[in-house]
Motif scaffolding. Structure first.
Motif, PDB file in Angstrom:
ATOM      1  N   THR A   1       0.747  -1.172   0.160  1.00  0.00           N
ATOM      2  CA  THR A   1       0.136   0.048  -0.088  1.00  0.00           C
ATOM      3  C   THR A   1       0.930   1.234   0.075  1.00  0.00           C
ATOM      4  OG1 THR A   1      -1.609  -1.182   1.214  1.00  0.00           O
ATOM      5  CG2 THR A   1      -1.743   1.309   1.097  1.00  0.00           C
ATOM      6  N   LYS A   2       1.808   1.358   0.643  1.00  0.00           N
ATOM      7  CA  LYS A   2       2.887   2.481   0.708  1.00  0.00           C
ATOM      8  C   LYS A   2       3.507   2.761  -0.575  1.00  0.00           C
ATOM      9  CE  LYS A   2       6.682   4.163   3.355  1.00  0.00           C
ATOM     10  NZ  LYS A   2       7.545   3.968   4.751  1.00  0.00           N
ATOM     11  N   ALA A   3       3.977   1.695  -1.140  1.00  0.00           N
ATOM     12  CA  ALA A   3       4.573   1.911  -2.397  1.00  0.00           C
ATOM     13  C   ALA A   3       3.559   2.276  -3.470  1.00  0.00           C
ATOM     14  CB  ALA A   3       4.965   0.517  -2.971  1.00  0.00           C
ATOM     15  N   VAL A   4       2.312   1.888  -3.398  1.00  0.00           N
ATOM     16  CA  VAL A   4       1.441   2.398  -4.287  1.00  0.00           C
ATOM     17  C   VAL A   4       0.841   3.916  -4.154  1.00  0.00           C
ATOM     18  CG1 VAL A   4      -1.111   2.108  -5.206  1.00  0.00           C
ATOM     19  CG2 VAL A   4       0.117   0.272  -4.688  1.00  0.00           C
ATOM     20  N   GLU A   5       0.707   4.302  -2.981  1.00  0.00           N
ATOM     21  CA  GLU A   5       0.472   5.429  -2.532  1.00  0.00           C
ATOM     22  C   GLU A   5       1.574   6.648  -3.130  1.00  0.00           C
ATOM     23  OE1 GLU A   5      -1.434   8.091   0.936  1.00  0.00           O
ATOM     24  OE2 GLU A   5      -0.074   6.502   1.826  1.00  0.00           O
ATOM     25  N   HIS A   6       2.643   6.178  -2.761  1.00  0.00           N
ATOM     26  CA  HIS A   6       3.856   7.135  -3.112  1.00  0.00           C
ATOM     27  C   HIS A   6       3.949   7.221  -4.811  1.00  0.00           C
ATOM     28  CE1 HIS A   6       7.598   8.948  -3.260  1.00  0.00           C
ATOM     29  NE2 HIS A   6       8.184   8.153  -4.014  1.00  0.00           N
ATOM     30  N   VAL A   7       3.908   6.063  -5.475  1.00  0.00           N
ATOM     31  CA  VAL A   7       3.861   6.049  -6.846  1.00  0.00           C
ATOM     32  C   VAL A   7       2.767   6.781  -7.551  1.00  0.00           C
ATOM     33  CG1 VAL A   7       3.919   4.812  -8.831  1.00  0.00           C
ATOM     34  CG2 VAL A   7       5.364   4.147  -7.037  1.00  0.00           C
ATOM     35  N   VAL A   8       1.596   6.672  -6.975  1.00  0.00           N
ATOM     36  CA  VAL A   8       0.531   7.469  -7.581  1.00  0.00           C
ATOM     37  C   VAL A   8       0.351   8.932  -7.257  1.00  0.00           C
ATOM     38  CG1 VAL A   8      -2.092   7.567  -7.643  1.00  0.00           C
ATOM     39  CG2 VAL A   8      -0.939   5.208  -7.864  1.00  0.00           C
ATOM     40  N   PHE A   9       0.475   9.206  -5.868  1.00  0.00           N
ATOM     41  CA  PHE A   9       0.173  10.477  -5.437  1.00  0.00           C
ATOM     42  C   PHE A   9       1.721  11.163  -4.773  1.00  0.00           C
ATOM     43  CE2 PHE A   9      -3.507   8.076  -4.705  1.00  0.00           C
ATOM     44  CZ  PHE A   9      -4.483   8.674  -5.142  1.00  0.00           C
ATOM     45  N   GLY A  10       2.769  10.822  -4.807  1.00  0.00           N
ATOM     46  CA  GLY A  10       3.904  11.533  -4.581  1.00  0.00           C
ATOM     47  C   GLY A  10       4.422  12.215  -5.626  1.00  0.00           C
TER      48      GLY A  10
ATOM     49  N   PHE B   1      -2.413  -4.058 -10.473  1.00  0.00           N
ATOM     50  CA  PHE B   1      -2.275  -5.415 -10.189  1.00  0.00           C
ATOM     51  C   PHE B   1      -1.725  -5.649  -8.937  1.00  0.00           C
ATOM     52  CE2 PHE B   1      -1.494  -5.191 -14.861  1.00  0.00           C
ATOM     53  CZ  PHE B   1      -2.653  -5.718 -15.299  1.00  0.00           C
ATOM     54  N   SER B   2      -1.460  -4.748  -8.080  1.00  0.00           N
ATOM     55  CA  SER B   2      -0.975  -4.768  -6.667  1.00  0.00           C
ATOM     56  C   SER B   2      -1.814  -5.520  -5.880  1.00  0.00           C
ATOM     57  CB  SER B   2      -0.474  -3.366  -5.955  1.00  0.00           C
ATOM     58  OG  SER B   2       0.378  -2.433  -6.837  1.00  0.00           O
ATOM     59  N   SER B   3      -1.487  -6.263  -4.729  1.00  0.00           N
ATOM     60  CA  SER B   3      -2.173  -6.537  -3.807  1.00  0.00           C
ATOM     61  C   SER B   3      -2.217  -5.526  -2.362  1.00  0.00           C
ATOM     62  CB  SER B   3      -2.080  -8.194  -3.388  1.00  0.00           C
ATOM     63  OG  SER B   3      -2.158  -8.865  -4.424  1.00  0.00           O
ATOM     64  N   MET B   4      -3.379  -5.241  -2.032  1.00  0.00           N
ATOM     65  CA  MET B   4      -3.171  -4.414  -0.642  1.00  0.00           C
ATOM     66  C   MET B   4      -4.717  -4.291  -0.087  1.00  0.00           C
ATOM     67  SD  MET B   4      -3.146  -0.730  -2.314  1.00  0.00           S
ATOM     68  CE  MET B   4      -4.382   0.140  -3.185  1.00  0.00           C
ATOM     69  N   ASP B   5      -4.832  -3.723   1.020  1.00  0.00           N
ATOM     70  CA  ASP B   5      -6.346  -3.870   1.580  1.00  0.00           C
ATOM     71  C   ASP B   5      -7.349  -2.918   0.847  1.00  0.00           C
ATOM     72  OD1 ASP B   5      -6.920  -1.022   3.377  1.00  0.00           O
ATOM     73  OD2 ASP B   5      -4.730  -1.207   2.974  1.00  0.00           O
ATOM     74  N   PRO B   6      -8.595  -3.536   0.712  1.00  0.00           N
ATOM     75  CA  PRO B   6      -9.764  -2.922   0.027  1.00  0.00           C
ATOM     76  C   PRO B   6     -10.033  -1.626   0.655  1.00  0.00           C
ATOM     77  CG  PRO B   6     -10.070  -5.246   0.788  1.00  0.00           C
ATOM     78  CD  PRO B   6      -8.758  -4.839   1.579  1.00  0.00           C
ATOM     79  N   ASP B   7      -9.889  -1.190   1.733  1.00  0.00           N
ATOM     80  CA  ASP B   7     -10.224   0.216   2.201  1.00  0.00           C
ATOM     81  C   ASP B   7      -9.299   1.281   1.506  1.00  0.00           C
ATOM     82  OD1 ASP B   7     -12.395  -0.602   3.824  1.00  0.00           O
ATOM     83  OD2 ASP B   7     -11.136  -0.613   5.601  1.00  0.00           O
ATOM     84  N   SER B   8      -8.047   0.956   1.529  1.00  0.00           N
ATOM     85  CA  SER B   8      -6.860   1.733   0.988  1.00  0.00           C
ATOM     86  C   SER B   8      -7.410   1.734  -0.549  1.00  0.00           C
ATOM     87  CB  SER B   8      -5.515   1.267   1.241  1.00  0.00           C
ATOM     88  OG  SER B   8      -5.140   1.289   2.466  1.00  0.00           O
ATOM     89  N   THR B   9      -7.603   0.740  -1.326  1.00  0.00           N
ATOM     90  CA  THR B   9      -7.929   0.915  -2.701  1.00  0.00           C
ATOM     91  C   THR B   9      -9.004   1.914  -2.913  1.00  0.00           C
ATOM     92  OG1 THR B   9      -7.136  -1.122  -3.168  1.00  0.00           O
ATOM     93  CG2 THR B   9      -8.978  -0.428  -4.524  1.00  0.00           C
ATOM     94  N   ARG B  10     -10.205   1.686  -2.135  1.00  0.00           N
ATOM     95  CA  ARG B  10     -11.249   2.602  -2.480  1.00  0.00           C
ATOM     96  C   ARG B  10     -10.989   3.986  -2.217  1.00  0.00           C
ATOM     97  NH1 ARG B  10     -14.047  -2.481  -0.338  1.00  0.00           N
ATOM     98  NH2 ARG B  10     -13.557  -1.597   2.070  1.00  0.00           N
ATOM     99  N   ARG B  11     -10.229   4.117  -1.171  1.00  0.00           N
ATOM    100  CA  ARG B  11      -9.748   5.717  -0.812  1.00  0.00           C
ATOM    101  C   ARG B  11      -8.956   6.334  -1.788  1.00  0.00           C
ATOM    102  NH1 ARG B  11      -5.353   6.694   2.241  1.00  0.00           N
ATOM    103  NH2 ARG B  11      -5.650   4.754   3.334  1.00  0.00           N
TER     104      ARG B  11
ATOM    105  N   GLN C   1      -9.434  -6.453  -4.651  1.00  0.00           N
ATOM    106  CA  GLN C   1      -8.790  -6.592  -3.629  1.00  0.00           C
ATOM    107  C   GLN C   1      -9.443  -7.882  -2.611  1.00  0.00           C
ATOM    108  OE1 GLN C   1      -5.921  -6.103  -3.744  1.00  0.00           O
ATOM    109  NE2 GLN C   1      -5.759  -4.144  -4.960  1.00  0.00           N
ATOM    110  N   THR C   2     -10.916  -7.535  -2.388  1.00  0.00           N
ATOM    111  CA  THR C   2     -11.482  -8.524  -1.366  1.00  0.00           C
ATOM    112  C   THR C   2     -11.604 -10.041  -2.071  1.00  0.00           C
ATOM    113  OG1 THR C   2     -12.928  -6.961  -0.555  1.00  0.00           O
ATOM    114  CG2 THR C   2     -13.500  -9.083  -0.229  1.00  0.00           C
ATOM    115  N   THR C   3     -11.585 -10.110  -3.286  1.00  0.00           N
ATOM    116  CA  THR C   3     -11.518 -11.611  -3.932  1.00  0.00           C
ATOM    117  C   THR C   3     -10.193 -11.871  -3.808  1.00  0.00           C
ATOM    118  OG1 THR C   3     -13.421 -10.769  -5.499  1.00  0.00           O
ATOM    119  CG2 THR C   3     -12.109 -12.682  -6.072  1.00  0.00           C
ATOM    120  N   LYS C   4      -9.156 -11.168  -3.894  1.00  0.00           N
ATOM    121  CA  LYS C   4      -7.750 -11.739  -3.853  1.00  0.00           C
ATOM    122  C   LYS C   4      -7.485 -12.165  -2.515  1.00  0.00           C
ATOM    123  CE  LYS C   4      -3.529 -12.422  -4.759  1.00  0.00           C
ATOM    124  NZ  LYS C   4      -2.578 -11.505  -5.384  1.00  0.00           N
ATOM    125  N   LEU C   5      -7.964 -11.385  -1.402  1.00  0.00           N
ATOM    126  CA  LEU C   5      -7.857 -11.895   0.019  1.00  0.00           C
ATOM    127  C   LEU C   5      -8.326 -13.352   0.113  1.00  0.00           C
ATOM    128  CD1 LEU C   5      -8.289  -8.759   2.021  1.00  0.00           C
ATOM    129  CD2 LEU C   5      -6.328  -9.802   1.170  1.00  0.00           C
TER     130      LEU C   5
END
Length: 298
Positions: free
Chosen positions: A74-83, A100-110, A175-179
């Motif tokens: 999640t941290k890497a995704v946030e940095h690459v998208v919004f950093g 294609f990254s795997s992370m928690d669904p809440d962060s994805t929605r946000r 993401q929920t399905t991946k979990l």
């Protein structure tokens, strides 16, 4: 944006175990692909195969209709998208990010809501299953969350890398399905390791388990891939790191806590993986889980 898959400009960020073979499939299909990675040395193979290196994530996003991304957490995704110099800084009108990254669904929605609001860019959460062999052979199963229209626009491109691309619902559903997928796979890894050790201790050739069980109720892709490697104590090349599975099972545990769903089997698998990480093997292939059973005194 044309809406025709063959006319879209493509970009891929995150050229690692999964990103490299997925990008290679796009190149072999005759597609032009811009690429960027935080560690430039990992770009060598795809650039030599014809990919075009972008200067930054922002530079890549500015030239592409579909930006694909596979990062560690999640941290890497946030940095690459919004950093700084991130994807959100320069996007084409109507472009779509396929994560294609795997992370928690809440962060994805946000993140998806933020990217659409700040940059007008769509976000599809599209975690994958099938590992490195699936990425290499184009047999991945991809589970997607997002808007139906955007998913259909990227479907022709995804078909070059996967045999299944299933829309599971709104943002976060992929993401929920991946979990759910990782719960099943994580538990299977632990069970396969136990079966291999039982066979060995009982004098049965553990390397023959996949052949003997093929087609029966115990058969599975993890059994066919991991059992021979466990029996041979063959951990290279890696099929997926322990820390990656542990991260996913931790996310599954949190999702289950929020939903009020019990996860007794997955919790056991998670603790076994945590023991491996505590032994300094978080970067090891998940196949190395068999070493926990090797260390048990008879």
């Amino acid at each position: 944006m044309t809406g025709e898959g063959e006319d879209l400009e493509l970009g891929y960020i995150g050229i690692g175990l999964m990103g490299e073979p997925m990008t290679m499939r796009l190149l072999k299909a005759g597609r032009s692909v811009a690429v960027w990675n935080r560690s430039r040395e990992k770009l060598r193979g795809v650039v030599e195969a014809g990919a075009v290196e972008a200067k930054s994530a922002s530079d890549l996003a500015g030239r592409c209709d579909i930006v694909m991304m596979c990062l560690t957490d999640t941290k890497a995704v946030e940095h690459v998208v919004f950093g700084e110099n991130g994807i959100a800084g320069a996007v084409r009108p109507g472009s779509i990010l396929v994560d294609f990254s795997s992370m928690d669904p809440d962060s994805t929605r946000r993140f998806a809501a933020r990217l659409r609001e700040e940059a007008g860019m769509g976000w599809i959460d599209a975690p994958v299953s099938g590992g490195v062999p699936g990425a290499r052979d184009g047999t991945l199963a991809i589970m997607a969350g997002g808007e139906a229209g955007e998913i259909e626009r990227v479907r022709p491109v995804i078909a070059l890398m996967a045999q299944r691309f299933t829309h599971m619902g709104p943002s976060g559903a992929g993401q929920t399905t991946k979990l759910c997928n990782q719960i099943i796979v994580g538990c299977q890894l632990a069970a396969i390791a136990e079966a291999v050790r039982l066979a060995e201790e009982a004098g049965v050739d553990a390397k023959m388990l996949p052949e003997a069980l093929k087609g029966g109720f115990a058969d599975s892709i993890p059994l066919q891939l991991f059992a021979p490697r466990m029996a041979a104590r063959a951990f290279e090349p890696p099929l997926g790191a322990i820390h990656t599975m542990l991260k996913d099972l931790d996310n599954a545990g949190e999702a289950a806590r929020q939903a009020g769903a019990p996860l007794p089997m997955a919790s056991t698998a998670r603790e076994l993986l945590r023991q491996m990480a505590a032994r300094g093997q978080s970067e090891a292939c998940a196949t190395a889980l068999i070493q926990l059973y090797d260390s048990v005194q008879r």
